[in-house]
Design a protein around this motif. Sequence first.
Motif, PDB file in Angstrom:
ATOM      1  N   GLU A  41     -20.763   6.696   7.081  1.00  0.00           N
ATOM      2  CA  GLU A  41     -21.264   6.398   5.860  1.00  0.00           C
ATOM      3  C   GLU A  41     -20.573   5.116   5.092  1.00  0.00           C
ATOM      4  O   GLU A  41     -21.223   4.316   4.298  1.00  0.00           O
ATOM      5  CB  GLU A  41     -21.084   7.502   4.823  1.00  0.00           C
ATOM      6  N   GLY A  42     -19.431   4.850   5.846  1.00  0.00           N
ATOM      7  CA  GLY A  42     -18.799   3.875   5.145  1.00  0.00           C
ATOM      8  C   GLY A  42     -18.850   2.645   5.897  1.00  0.00           C
ATOM      9  O   GLY A  42     -19.653   2.337   6.877  1.00  0.00           O
ATOM     10  N   ASP A  43     -18.334   1.261   5.272  1.00  0.00           N
ATOM     11  CA  ASP A  43     -18.686   0.164   5.994  1.00  0.00           C
ATOM     12  C   ASP A  43     -17.466  -0.330   6.770  1.00  0.00           C
ATOM     13  O   ASP A  43     -16.450  -0.192   6.080  1.00  0.00           O
ATOM     14  CB  ASP A  43     -18.787  -1.152   4.952  1.00  0.00           C
ATOM     15  N   ASN A  44     -17.781  -0.793   7.929  1.00  0.00           N
ATOM     16  CA  ASN A  44     -16.554  -1.314   8.780  1.00  0.00           C
ATOM     17  C   ASN A  44     -15.470  -0.393   9.000  1.00  0.00           C
ATOM     18  O   ASN A  44     -14.354  -0.566   8.919  1.00  0.00           O
ATOM     19  CB  ASN A  44     -16.070  -2.723   8.285  1.00  0.00           C
ATOM     20  N   MET A  45     -16.061   0.974   9.327  1.00  0.00           N
ATOM     21  CA  MET A  45     -14.816   1.913   9.705  1.00  0.00           C
ATOM     22  C   MET A  45     -15.543   2.429  11.065  1.00  0.00           C
ATOM     23  O   MET A  45     -16.527   2.693  11.460  1.00  0.00           O
ATOM     24  CB  MET A  45     -15.235   3.136   8.551  1.00  0.00           C
ATOM     25  N   LEU A  46     -14.327   3.034  11.790  1.00  0.00           N
ATOM     26  CA  LEU A  46     -14.598   3.341  13.092  1.00  0.00           C
ATOM     27  C   LEU A  46     -13.710   4.573  13.428  1.00  0.00           C
ATOM     28  O   LEU A  46     -12.428   4.613  13.066  1.00  0.00           O
ATOM     29  CB  LEU A  46     -14.072   2.250  13.856  1.00  0.00           C
ATOM     30  N   LEU A  47     -14.311   5.504  14.219  1.00  0.00           N
ATOM     31  CA  LEU A  47     -13.491   6.857  14.446  1.00  0.00           C
ATOM     32  C   LEU A  47     -13.063   6.729  16.170  1.00  0.00           C
ATOM     33  O   LEU A  47     -13.972   6.537  16.644  1.00  0.00           O
ATOM     34  CB  LEU A  47     -14.086   8.158  14.223  1.00  0.00           C
ATOM     35  N   THR A  48     -11.866   6.607  16.348  1.00  0.00           N
ATOM     36  CA  THR A  48     -11.261   6.545  17.769  1.00  0.00           C
ATOM     37  C   THR A  48     -11.309   8.035  18.430  1.00  0.00           C
ATOM     38  O   THR A  48     -10.298   8.901  18.022  1.00  0.00           O
ATOM     39  CB  THR A  48     -10.165   6.041  18.006  1.00  0.00           C
ATOM     40  N   PRO A  49     -12.015   8.494  19.386  1.00  0.00           N
ATOM     41  CA  PRO A  49     -11.811   9.847  19.782  1.00  0.00           C
ATOM     42  C   PRO A  49     -10.686  10.033  20.480  1.00  0.00           C
ATOM     43  O   PRO A  49     -10.375   9.370  21.440  1.00  0.00           O
ATOM     44  CB  PRO A  49     -13.174  10.117  20.540  1.00  0.00           C
TER      45      PRO A  49
ATOM     46  N   ARG B 222     -11.277  -3.702   8.954  1.00  0.00           N
ATOM     47  CA  ARG B 222     -11.657  -2.810   9.731  1.00  0.00           C
ATOM     48  C   ARG B 222     -10.674  -1.342   9.640  1.00  0.00           C
ATOM     49  O   ARG B 222      -9.591  -1.670   9.842  1.00  0.00           O
ATOM     50  CB  ARG B 222     -11.736  -3.208  11.187  1.00  0.00           C
ATOM     51  N   ILE B 223     -11.203  -0.368   9.525  1.00  0.00           N
ATOM     52  CA  ILE B 223     -10.504   0.972   9.137  1.00  0.00           C
ATOM     53  C   ILE B 223     -10.643   1.827  10.318  1.00  0.00           C
ATOM     54  O   ILE B 223     -11.859   2.202  10.571  1.00  0.00           O
ATOM     55  CB  ILE B 223     -10.755   1.585   7.875  1.00  0.00           C
ATOM     56  N   VAL B 224      -9.496   1.904  11.247  1.00  0.00           N
ATOM     57  CA  VAL B 224      -9.782   2.526  12.411  1.00  0.00           C
ATOM     58  C   VAL B 224      -9.150   4.068  12.197  1.00  0.00           C
ATOM     59  O   VAL B 224      -7.796   3.938  12.210  1.00  0.00           O
ATOM     60  CB  VAL B 224      -9.156   2.112  13.689  1.00  0.00           C
TER      61      VAL B 224
ATOM     62  N   TYR C 210      -5.963 -11.458  14.336  1.00  0.00           N
ATOM     63  CA  TYR C 210      -5.644 -10.094  14.071  1.00  0.00           C
ATOM     64  C   TYR C 210      -4.345  -9.810  13.319  1.00  0.00           C
ATOM     65  O   TYR C 210      -3.560 -10.158  13.684  1.00  0.00           O
ATOM     66  CB  TYR C 210      -5.618  -9.047  15.394  1.00  0.00           C
ATOM     67  N   ARG C 211      -4.651  -9.006  12.019  1.00  0.00           N
ATOM     68  CA  ARG C 211      -3.519  -8.670  11.266  1.00  0.00           C
ATOM     69  C   ARG C 211      -3.424  -7.213  11.040  1.00  0.00           C
ATOM     70  O   ARG C 211      -4.311  -6.635  10.371  1.00  0.00           O
ATOM     71  CB  ARG C 211      -3.591  -9.334   9.626  1.00  0.00           C
ATOM     72  N   ILE C 212      -2.656  -6.442  11.788  1.00  0.00           N
ATOM     73  CA  ILE C 212      -2.778  -4.914  12.129  1.00  0.00           C
ATOM     74  C   ILE C 212      -1.647  -4.330  11.225  1.00  0.00           C
ATOM     75  O   ILE C 212      -0.553  -4.719  11.231  1.00  0.00           O
ATOM     76  CB  ILE C 212      -2.506  -4.741  13.548  1.00  0.00           C
ATOM     77  N   ALA C 213      -1.822  -3.249  10.541  1.00  0.00           N
ATOM     78  CA  ALA C 213      -1.056  -2.499   9.923  1.00  0.00           C
ATOM     79  C   ALA C 213      -1.537  -0.986  10.232  1.00  0.00           C
ATOM     80  O   ALA C 213      -2.776  -0.621  10.197  1.00  0.00           O
ATOM     81  CB  ALA C 213      -1.355  -2.529   8.211  1.00  0.00           C
TER      82      ALA C 213
ATOM     83  N   ALA D  94      -3.932  -6.970   5.782  1.00  0.00           N
ATOM     84  CA  ALA D  94      -4.322  -6.479   6.875  1.00  0.00           C
ATOM     85  C   ALA D  94      -5.846  -6.630   7.049  1.00  0.00           C
ATOM     86  O   ALA D  94      -6.560  -6.754   6.078  1.00  0.00           O
ATOM     87  CB  ALA D  94      -4.093  -5.182   7.393  1.00  0.00           C
ATOM     88  N   ASN D  95      -6.437  -7.067   8.233  1.00  0.00           N
ATOM     89  CA  ASN D  95      -7.881  -7.058   8.536  1.00  0.00           C
ATOM     90  C   ASN D  95      -8.259  -5.879   9.543  1.00  0.00           C
ATOM     91  O   ASN D  95      -9.421  -5.742   9.789  1.00  0.00           O
ATOM     92  CB  ASN D  95      -8.445  -8.286   8.860  1.00  0.00           C
ATOM     93  N   VAL D  96      -7.205  -5.323  10.223  1.00  0.00           N
ATOM     94  CA  VAL D  96      -7.243  -4.044  10.835  1.00  0.00           C
ATOM     95  C   VAL D  96      -6.380  -2.942  10.415  1.00  0.00           C
ATOM     96  O   VAL D  96      -5.060  -3.116  10.249  1.00  0.00           O
ATOM     97  CB  VAL D  96      -7.091  -4.278  12.241  1.00  0.00           C
ATOM     98  N   ILE D  97      -6.624  -1.696   9.794  1.00  0.00           N
ATOM     99  CA  ILE D  97      -5.811  -0.731   9.407  1.00  0.00           C
ATOM    100  C   ILE D  97      -6.034   0.478  10.097  1.00  0.00           C
ATOM    101  O   ILE D  97      -7.138   1.213  10.448  1.00  0.00           O
ATOM    102  CB  ILE D  97      -6.453  -0.240   7.991  1.00  0.00           C
ATOM    103  N   LEU D  98      -4.886   0.978  10.847  1.00  0.00           N
ATOM    104  CA  LEU D  98      -4.999   2.183  11.891  1.00  0.00           C
ATOM    105  C   LEU D  98      -4.603   3.218  10.960  1.00  0.00           C
ATOM    106  O   LEU D  98      -3.321   3.242  10.432  1.00  0.00           O
ATOM    107  CB  LEU D  98      -4.098   1.919  12.817  1.00  0.00           C
ATOM    108  N   LEU D  99      -5.214   4.370  10.860  1.00  0.00           N
ATOM    109  CA  LEU D  99      -5.013   5.349  10.034  1.00  0.00           C
ATOM    110  C   LEU D  99      -4.943   6.734  10.967  1.00  0.00           C
ATOM    111  O   LEU D  99      -5.965   7.100  11.602  1.00  0.00           O
ATOM    112  CB  LEU D  99      -6.141   5.582   9.087  1.00  0.00           C
TER     113      LEU D  99
END
Length: 271
Positions: free
Chosen positions: A226-234, A189-191, A63-66, A132-137
């Motif tokens: 609609e996007g690819d490899n995107m996730l919303l965290t509630p 992965r965009i979170v 995991y490479r997180i930014a 990164a392979n995981v981007i926290l936004l």
Amino acid sequence: MNSWKWIWRTTATLSAAATLLLVFGFGYGARELIFPQTRPASAQTNAEAPLAQREPSEEDGAYRIAAIGDSLAKGTGDATGQGFARRTAALLDNESDREVRFLNNLGINGMTTGELLEELDKPGVRYVLKEANVILLSIGANDLFQGGAALQTGTGSPSAAALEQALPGTEKRLGEALGKLREINPSARIVYLGLYNPFGDIPSLREAGDAGVTKWNAAVSERMLEGDNMLLTPTFDLFQRNPAAYLSFDHFHPNAFGYERIAERVVQGLQ
């Protein structure tokens, strides 16, 4: 005897000189820490630098997180300074067999969607996001709530009309930012951190805040699907049930417990 006097005087002179150098060096270092000087960018740090042009590292299973975005991305309100980003990395490190590397936290207090778009053009920022392979936004709260001004200054309360007016432009800019992120890094992965209503326990602000945040989260959820490899965290329900337990003293940002719960949600979505 004269030779001893000469040695003593020479030693004293050298000692005084060394002391002066030490004092000067300490003073210079302190000045740099307290009043840092802006320096021209070198050839290695401008937009044409090799760093900005490098391809991302090869995938190695880690995991490479930014993290990037506003004060929630930065972790404001957490007395430990970890925020949800570093807590996410720590939880993954404990629960996963994969190596976890936390690359950088690019969060900036007060950042809006418009400012995020500008930030995504900076070579250094783009390089971190490429790696990164995981981007926290986390972004959008300052557009809708003006960084908590409704509560902290008594002005600009989040009326239904004001939130309704802010939503379309904010959503449009978020869509552009997601597009830029995908341009920078096609596979990460965009979170996205869903918004909560920090005014849920204030009767005069609850209804408008709830309505605006619910509408925003629904619109963002559609974009993420609609996007690819995107996730919303509630996060809405966490702060709706017991906001006092999870909000910091400013009643806008999460405290350490709030960030920990958010990190748990993020990890659940990643695994």
